[in-house]
Design a protein around this motif. Structure first.
Motif, short mmCIF file in Angstrom:
data_model
loop_
_atom_site.label_atom_id
_atom_site.label_comp_id
_atom_site.label_asym_id
_atom_site.label_seq_id
_atom_site.Cartn_x
_atom_site.Cartn_y
_atom_site.Cartn_z
N GLY A 131 -33.63 9.20 10.79
CA GLY A 131 -34.42 8.59 11.85
C GLY A 131 -33.98 7.18 12.19
O GLY A 131 -34.50 6.55 13.10
N LEU A 132 -32.99 6.67 11.44
CA LEU A 132 -32.53 5.30 11.64
C LEU A 132 -31.69 5.20 12.92
O LEU A 132 -30.91 6.10 13.21
CB LEU A 132 -31.68 4.91 10.43
CG LEU A 132 -31.45 3.45 10.16
CD1 LEU A 132 -32.77 2.76 9.88
CD2 LEU A 132 -30.52 3.30 8.95
N ASP A 133 -31.83 4.10 13.66
CA ASP A 133 -30.98 3.92 14.84
C ASP A 133 -29.52 3.85 14.40
O ASP A 133 -29.19 3.20 13.41
CB ASP A 133 -31.34 2.62 15.57
CG ASP A 133 -32.53 2.82 16.50
OD1 ASP A 133 -33.05 3.95 16.54
OD2 ASP A 133 -32.94 1.85 17.15
N LEU A 134 -28.66 4.49 15.16
CA LEU A 134 -27.26 4.57 14.77
C LEU A 134 -26.62 3.20 14.61
O LEU A 134 -25.78 2.99 13.75
CB LEU A 134 -26.48 5.36 15.83
CG LEU A 134 -25.03 5.52 15.41
CD1 LEU A 134 -24.83 6.83 14.73
CD2 LEU A 134 -24.11 5.32 16.55
N GLY A 135 -27.05 2.25 15.46
CA GLY A 135 -26.47 0.92 15.42
C GLY A 135 -26.62 0.22 14.07
O GLY A 135 -25.92 -0.75 13.80
N MET A 136 -27.55 0.70 13.22
CA MET A 136 -27.76 0.07 11.92
C MET A 136 -26.73 0.52 10.88
O MET A 136 -26.67 -0.02 9.79
CB MET A 136 -29.16 0.41 11.38
CG MET A 136 -30.29 0.15 12.34
SD MET A 136 -30.61 -1.61 12.55
CE MET A 136 -31.61 -1.91 11.11
N LEU A 137 -25.93 1.55 11.21
CA LEU A 137 -24.96 2.07 10.23
C LEU A 137 -23.65 1.28 10.30
O LEU A 137 -23.32 0.71 11.32
CB LEU A 137 -24.66 3.55 10.55
CG LEU A 137 -25.52 4.60 9.87
CD1 LEU A 137 -26.99 4.38 10.16
CD2 LEU A 137 -25.11 5.98 10.32
N SER A 138 -22.91 1.31 9.21
CA SER A 138 -21.60 0.66 9.19
C SER A 138 -20.61 1.49 9.99
O SER A 138 -20.85 2.67 10.28
CB SER A 138 -21.11 0.52 7.76
OG SER A 138 -20.76 1.80 7.27
N GLY A 139 -19.49 0.87 10.34
CA GLY A 139 -18.49 1.55 11.17
C GLY A 139 -18.02 2.87 10.59
O GLY A 139 -17.92 3.87 11.29
N GLY A 140 -17.74 2.89 9.29
CA GLY A 140 -17.25 4.12 8.67
C GLY A 140 -18.27 5.23 8.74
O GLY A 140 -17.95 6.38 9.01
N ASN A 141 -19.54 4.87 8.51
CA ASN A 141 -20.60 5.88 8.60
C ASN A 141 -20.81 6.35 10.03
O ASN A 141 -21.10 7.51 10.27
CB ASN A 141 -21.90 5.32 8.02
CG ASN A 141 -21.88 5.36 6.49
OD1 ASN A 141 -21.80 6.42 5.91
ND2 ASN A 141 -21.92 4.20 5.87
N GLN A 142 -20.63 5.44 10.98
CA GLN A 142 -20.73 5.86 12.38
C GLN A 142 -19.64 6.88 12.70
O GLN A 142 -19.88 7.87 13.40
CB GLN A 142 -20.59 4.65 13.30
CG GLN A 142 -21.82 3.75 13.26
CD GLN A 142 -21.73 2.61 14.26
OE1 GLN A 142 -20.87 2.62 15.14
NE2 GLN A 142 -22.60 1.65 14.13
N GLN A 143 -18.44 6.62 12.18
CA GLN A 143 -17.34 7.55 12.42
C GLN A 143 -17.69 8.93 11.85
O GLN A 143 -17.39 9.95 12.45
CB GLN A 143 -16.06 7.02 11.79
CG GLN A 143 -14.84 7.88 12.00
CD GLN A 143 -14.31 7.80 13.41
OE1 GLN A 143 -14.61 6.89 14.15
NE2 GLN A 143 -13.55 8.79 13.81
N LYS A 144 -18.35 8.96 10.71
CA LYS A 144 -18.76 10.24 10.13
C LYS A 144 -19.79 10.93 11.02
O LYS A 144 -19.76 12.16 11.17
CB LYS A 144 -19.33 10.04 8.73
CG LYS A 144 -18.28 9.69 7.69
CD LYS A 144 -18.96 9.69 6.32
CE LYS A 144 -18.11 9.03 5.27
NZ LYS A 144 -18.89 8.88 4.02
#
Lengths: 342, 500
Positions: B399-412
């Protein structure tokens, strides 16, 4: 770039109230405006805060409300529709054009059964919306320009249909919904409420609604996710035109006449209702809930200014200033939210 | 190079770090008047950082900076400009809606006493300048209507003729055709005779060797060697760039890697004679089920356009795509998705919704599989949770906004979008760019797992390591054409760079 202030590593729980409020500014600000305006007019005029007057306000915002439903879809996609008032006007005129008028109305019209008149009018506004949609998605004309042209085209069709005359009769279904009431509640308020509710349900609970938000949130990402962005944009333009058409038919019945330039003020009012309510002009944020608050802000303002003793010419200026303030808040809220997200 | 001449520009012991990471470590660099100085190094080796210091873009650094022997400190790019330093950046920075003449004179149009622009004079002088450069265009035509290569030449011409004493060219030839490169080199040599000092950065080592007098090689923020161009070879430069003996931290791929025997499983995608103006020429290849096809090439070699064509975002001028035996022309990305093609572009921003929660980012591409009319948020979250667990996305909160994730996790997350209902063909652009070693390994494992599940995968990258770590078969793309295919044979970073 990396703002460690909100400490994302600590998780989202310990976020505190301030960032939450900042991210919710878009929803809070219009609500505060509404409460402030209501309190002000209730204090300034004893006739404002009455049940009767609440009924007045509801009736006064109904036509705007119906038009604003479709416009909310459009603005959520980060597009705009400037042809809403003209399409409302031409649809209202069309439904009267296909209805038998009194003999003193000098329009060479085509009387048809009520159901056929309504069907043709709806088809007309849907067709005009489809032209908007094709211009935007297939040809690639920005919606601002495309619907500006459509505004003129719809006004032109209106002019050709009524030729400077005024028509009065509309099918009985339309005249009931536009000017009748049931159990003391005007039908037009009920219709507006149903349309707003339907819009809310579509935006919140359907796949299409999700697509509208995603296309508005990041159009490029929507395309890279394999969504048919053009189809979605086209659909919202048609929805907007049909809502405008319905608002136009009800409006004609409500005013008791169909004539040229009857809906001119509804363009600004509808855009103002959506934007004042807090739906982002950049797309992806907001919704029907915001539009409802915006409608009330506008309704209270228009109605309240009539209750206090004020120069009627000054009212126009005041409305303009309120709209400007709302726009500033809208842009500012977007920035705050982006900061909160980083 | 001739000794005894005073350097026009001299840098001593330059160190520059970004947030604790050292981009340059004690670099000395000198530039002589009338010299063309080539600069080579891998992405991130420090070339661009050094040039940005010279051009006054980066103003915070330690070390000495001398111009004509006098210590100087620029406070802005404007200061550098005033000192006669001009730079052409890799990305075009032209005004496409203005005329050619306006672009040539951008910022200093000739004006009359009233301050009005003298159009006729401007057009005439622009025309003269450009024809000296061998460019024959109508100075009053709109710049954006010209081919990209010509636009780039005009931008370079603007900088070269601005009267600068020091000109820095960052990757000037990547969008140019061979005759255009020739014209550029002729002009550079003429400017050299007039005493202008030129820094020439390029991935194309042949270009560097042909035009420059001196070559400097950078690796990991250090200057590795500086030699006269006449005394070195492409092979020696590549060796200096990537370094023998491995850096231990990561597999360096300097040794030969044996590619497996080509797979004989079914052909998922056949690309036939694909062409796109200025980007791709007659590109043909096949991608098979259960195989990772790597496509390697320098920035601007046409990879990006190729990936967009495969996903229906761009339409090729000529050529056909055949997916599982059926010719396809994708009218939209939605059509490509329905045909079983998925794309993860190089930019996460272009493919993710930063202000929406993780689960909506994961479900967006498969919504039509889980709901016909009404959304099923519980099911969306369920699917997202499974992906988050499988790919070890942190923090594991859907449920977390994507913008809160690190770059590597966003890539995943960008990968996760496509994995619930795997496509037939997965196209990955720069799948590990900008990731730390741990995240890189995760992505490599995910891709290998997908290959085992029988997907056809195409990996496009400008980083040789990425392609080498993933691919079973490698195509090298150079200026829009396939120039080499590596299969069932030894391959290494040297060999890839050599081919490109």
């Amino acid at each position: 770039m990396a703002s460690s202030e909100t400490a994302p590593a600590a998780g989202q729980r310990g976020k505190g109230l301030a960032p939450f409020l900042r991210s919710q500014m878009r929803n809070i600000a219009p609500f505060l405006t509404l409460i402030f305006l209501s309190a002000f007019f209730a204090f300034a005029s004893p006739s404002f805060a009455t049940i009767d007057n609440l009924g007045n306000i509801l009736t006064q915002v109904s036509v705007t409300g119906v038009i604003a439903v479709g416009l909310t879809f459009v603005i959520l996609c980060a597009e705009i529709d400037l042809s809403i008032a003209s399409i409302a006007n031409v649809t209202g005129i069309a439904v009267a054009y296909f209805t038998l008028q009194e003999s003193y109305v000098n329009i060479p019209n085509i009387p048809l059964p009520g159901a056929a008149a309504i069907l043709l009018a709806v088809l007309l506004c849907a067709a005009l919306g489809l032209v908007n949609a094709l211009g935007l998605t297939v040809i690639g004309i920005p919606s601002f320009i495309m619907t500006l042209a459509m505004m003129q085209i719809a006004a032109g069709i209106s002019a050709l249909l009524v030729r400077g005359q005024i028509a009065y009769k509309v099918p009985s279904l339309i005249s009931t919904l536009g000017s009748g009431s049931i159990g003391g509640i005007p039908w037009i308020v009920i219709v507006a409420a149903i349309m707003l509710l339907a819009g809310h349900l579509v935006l919140t609970y359907t796949r299409f609604g999700r697509y509208v938000y995603m296309v508005g949130g990041n159009r490029e990402a929507a395309e890279y996710s394999g969504l048919n962005v053009k189809l979605i944009l086209g659909a919202v333009m048609v929805i907007s035109a049909v809502c405008s058409g319905v608002g136009g038919m009800l409006g004609v019945a409500h005013f008791g006449s169909a004539q040229q330039n009857e809906f001119d003020t509804y363009l600004l009012d509808s855009i103002a209702a959506v934007v004042v309510g807090g739906t982002s002009l950049f797309g992806g944020r907001g919704g029907i809930g915001n539009t409802i608050v915006g409608l009330f802000v506008l309704g209270v303002l228009n109605n309240g200014l009539d209750h206090v003793n004020i120069d009627s010419f000054l009212k126009i200026l005041i409305r303009g200033v309120i709209l400007l303030v709302a726009l500033i808040i809208n842009v500012y809220a977007q920035r705050l939210r982006e900061q909160a997200a980083e | 190079m001739p000794e005894g001449r005073q350097p026009i520009l001299e840098l001593q012991g330059i160190t520059k770090s970004f947030g604790g990471v050292e981009a340059l470590r004690g670099v000395d660099f000198a530039l002589l008047p009338g010299e063309i100085h080539g600069l080579v190094g891998e992405n991130g080796a420090g070339k661009s950082t050094l040039m940005k210091i010279i051009a006054g873009v980066h103003t915070e650094f330690s070390g000495r900076f001398l111009i004509d022997g006098a210590e100087t400190h620029f406070r802005s790019a404007r200061d550098a400009h005033a000192a006669g330093i001009a730079m052409v950046h890799q990305e075009l920075s032209v005004a496409p809606d203005l005329t050619v003449a306006e672009n040539v004179f951008l910022g200093n149009q000739p004006t009359n006493a009233l301050g009005l622009v003298q159009w006729r004079r401007m057009a005439r002088e622009a025309g003269e300048q450009l024809s000296r450069f061998g460019i024959d265009v109508d100075p009053m035509s709109r710049l954006g209507d010209l081919p990209i290569g010509l636009q780039q030449l005009i931008e370079i011409a603007r900088v070269l003729f601005s009267g600068a004493r020091i000109v820095i060219l960052d990757e000037p030839t990547s969008a140019l055709s061979p005759p255009e490169v020739e014209r550029l080199f002729t002009t550079l040599r003429r400017l050299r005779e007039q005493g202008t000092a030129i820094v020439f950065i390029s991935h194309f080592i042949e270009d560097i060797l042909r035009v420059s007098d001196t070559v400097t090689v950078f690796r990991n923020g250090r200057k590795v060697t500086e030699t006269a161009s006449a005394d070195t070879t492409k092979g020696a430069l590549i060796e200096a760039m990537i370094g023998r003996g491995g850096e231990a931290l990561e597999h360096s791929y300097s040794d030969d890697l044996i590619l497996p025997r080509p797979s004989d499983s079914s052909v998922v995608l056949k690309v036939d004679q694909l062409s796109l103006t200025r980007s791709l020429q007659d590109v043909s290849f096949e991608a098979r089920a259960g195989e990772v096809l790597g496509i390697y090439g320098f920035m601007g070699c046409g990879q990006q356009e190729l990936s967009r064509i495969l996903f229906g975002k761009l339409k090729p001028d000529a050529g056909t795509l055949i997916v599982e035996g059926k010719p396809k022309t994708f009218a939209s990305t939605a059509a490509a998705r329905r045909a079983g093609v998925a794309l993860v572009p190089e930019s996460r921003r272009a493919m993710l919704f930063h202000q929406e929660p993780v689960f909506k980012n994961i479900s967006i591409s498969i919504l039509d599989r889980i709901s016909s009319l009404l959304l099923k948020p519980a099911q969306e979250r369920e699917i997202a949770k499974r992906q988050v667990e499988q790919l070890q996305i942190r923090p594991p909160v859907v449920g977390l906004d994507l913008g809160m994730l690190s770059g590597g996790n966003q890539q995943k997350v960008a990968l996760a979008k496509w994995l619930t209902y795997p496509p037939k063909l997965l196209v990955l652009c720069e799948p590990t760019r900008g990731m730390d070693v741990g995240a890189k390994n995760d992505v490599i494992n995910i891709v290998r797992d997908l290959r085992a599940r029988g997907l056809a995968i195409i990996v496009l990258s400008t980083e040789p390591e990425t392609v080498l770590s993933l691919a079973d078969r490698i195509l090298v793309l150079k200026r829009g054409a396939v120039v080499r295919e590596f299969k069932n044979e030894p391959v290494s970073k040297d060999r890839l760079l050599e081919a490109a």
